[in-house]
Design an enzyme around this catalytic site. Structure first.
Site, PDB file in Angstrom:
ATOM      1  N   LYS A  55       0.845  -1.203   0.000  1.00  0.00           N
ATOM      2  CA  LYS A  55       0.000   0.000   0.000  1.00  0.00           C
ATOM      3  C   LYS A  55       0.885   1.259   0.000  1.00  0.00           C
ATOM      4  CE  LYS A  55      -3.730  -2.711   1.818  1.00  0.00           C
ATOM      5  NZ  LYS A  55      -4.480  -3.285   2.938  1.00  0.00           N
ATOM      6  N   GLN A  99      -4.702  -2.103   9.220  1.00  0.00           N
ATOM      7  CA  GLN A  99      -4.556  -3.391   8.540  1.00  0.00           C
ATOM      8  C   GLN A  99      -5.272  -4.497   9.318  1.00  0.00           C
ATOM      9  OE1 GLN A  99      -3.192  -4.002   5.427  1.00  0.00           O
ATOM     10  NE2 GLN A  99      -4.037  -6.050   5.723  1.00  0.00           N
ATOM     11  N   ASP A 122     -10.718   3.180   3.443  1.00  0.00           N
ATOM     12  CA  ASP A 122     -10.755   1.729   3.228  1.00  0.00           C
ATOM     13  C   ASP A 122     -12.197   1.214   3.384  1.00  0.00           C
ATOM     14  OD1 ASP A 122      -9.309  -0.583   2.599  1.00  0.00           O
ATOM     15  OD2 ASP A 122      -9.068  -1.160   4.694  1.00  0.00           O
TER      16      ASP A 122
END
Ligand code: NAP
Length: 281
Positions: A55, A99, A122
Site C-alpha cells: 500500500k 490493517q 478503506d
C-alpha cells in the site's frame, strides 16, 4: 466463446496514471502538499506487513505520501483507539488504513469505528457501510468497491441481474451484496449455513466467490454465460472458484492473480486522493 477477461491489473495501471496527474495538480495548487495515507500495522504478521508495504509502494508510485505506523502485537484496544483519534485530528492525514486482522486481544470493530468518516478511505466503518447501503455518500469498502469499478470499466450492467455472493464478511461479502443491490441487482447472499449452495449458484447471472477456500465453488455449478468474480487468492495461484473450465463458458471472468487483487489497493489510493482533494482544495 471465450470469456471476457476482467483485467484488474490493467485497470489499476490506467487509474494510477490518472491519479499521478491528479496528485501532481493538487501539489501545484496547494504549495507542495500531497494526500497522505496513514497505515497502522499492529504486530508482526508477515502477510499483513507485506500488504501494508504494498500500500505504501502504491502511494509512492502516484507521487503521494504515506505515514507508516508500526505498533507492538501486545497493544491494547484503548492504545489503538488513542492512535486513531490522533490521526483523526491530524490535518496532514487524509486517509487511515488499519490493517486487518489485528491481534485477538484488540476489539477490531471498535477500532475500525473510531476512524473518522471523512478519513475512512478503506470503507471499514459501520457508519460508512450504513451510508453506502442507504445510497448516501461514503467511501466504499476497498475490495468490493474495486470489484464494482472493474465491472463498470468493462460495461457490465448489473441492473436486473441475479447476483449470488458467496461469503458475508464485513470487509467483503456484506458490502459487496449491498453495492450490487444499490446497482439494482437481485442479490442472494450465501454463507456457511446455506443449504444446497449449488442450487443457489446455478441461478446466478453473476457469482462472487468470497469464501476463503481454494476452488471451493466448482465450475459445473455455474451456468453458461454467467459473469464470474473471484475474490480469493491461495498458494498455487488459485482463487475461491474453479476458473479453468469457465474460460470457455462464462461471459466474463476475473483472472487469479491479476483480477480483483490489484483493484483493492488501487481503490484505497483512489479514495485517499479524493479525500486529499476535498481537504486541500
Ligand atoms: P472470511 O472473513 O473468512 O469470510 C468467509 C466467508 O465465507 C464467511 O462469510 C463464511 O460464512 C463463508 N463460508 C465459509 N465456508 C463456507 C461454505 N462451506 N459455504 C458457504 N460459505 C462459506 O473471508 P474474507 O475476508 O471475506 O475473504 C474471502 C476471500 O477473499 C478469501 O479468499 C480472501 O483471501 C479473499 N480476499 C481478497 C482480498 C483482495 O484484496 N483480493 C481482500 C480480502 C479478502 P460464515 O459467515 O457463515 O462463517
Amino acid at each position: 466463446m471465450s470469456a471476457l477477461i476482467l483485467d484488474g491489473k490493467h485497470v489499476a495501471q490506467l487509474t494510477e496514471t490518472e491519479l499521478s496527474q491528479r496528485v501532481a495538480a493538487l501539489k501545484e495548487r496547494s504549495g507542495g502538499r500531497t494526500p497522505v495515507l496513514a497505515t497502522l500495522l499492529v504486530g508482526d504478521d508477515p502477510a499483513s506487513a507485506t500488504y501494508v508495504k504494498m500500500k505504501g509502494n502504491a502511494c509512492r508510485r502516484i507521487g503521494m505520501e504515506s505515514l507508516a505506523i508500526e505498533l507492538p502485537g501486545t497493544l491494547r484496544t484503548n492504545d489503538l483507539l488513542r492512535e486513531i483519534e490522533q490521526l483523526n485530528g491530524n490535518p496532514d492525514v487524509h486517509g487511515i488504513l488499519l490493517q486487518h486482522p489485528v491481534p485477538s486481544q484488540i476489539d477490531e470493530r471498535a477500532c475500525f469505528d473510531m476512524i473518522a468518516l471523512e478519513k475512512d478511505v478503506d470503507g471499514v466503518t459501520c457508519l460508512g457501510f450504513g451510508r453506502m447501503s442507504m445510497g448516501e455518500p461514503a467511501y466504499g469498502c476497498a475490495t468490493p468497491q474495486g470489484i464494482m469499478r472493474l465491472l463498470q470499466h468493462y460495461d457490465i450492467e448489473l441492473s436486473g441481474m441475479h447476483a449470488v455472493v458467496v461469503g458475508r464478511s464485513p470487509i467483503l461479502g456484506k458490502p459487496m451484496a449491498m453495492m450490487m443491490l444499490q446497482a439494482n441487482a437481485t442479490v442472494t447472499i450465501c454463507h456457511s449455513r446455506t443449504q444446497d449452495l449449488r442450487r443457489h449458484i446455478e441461478q446466478a447471472d453473476i457469482v462472487v466467490g468470497a469464501v476463503g477456500r481454494p476452488e471451493f465453488i466448482r465450475a459445473d455449478w455455474i451456468k453458461d454465460g454467467a459473469v464470474v468474480v473471484d475474490a480469493g487468492y491461495h498458494p498455487g495461484g488459485v482463487g475461491d472458484i474453479e476458473l479453468g473450465p469457465l474460460a470457455e463458458r462464462a461471459r466474463a471472468i476475473t483472472p487469479v492473480p491479476g483480477g480483483v487483487g490489484p483493484m483493492t489497493i488501487n481503490t484505497l489510493i483512489q479514495q485517499t486522493v479524493l479525500s486529499g482533494e476535498k481537504a486541500l482544495g
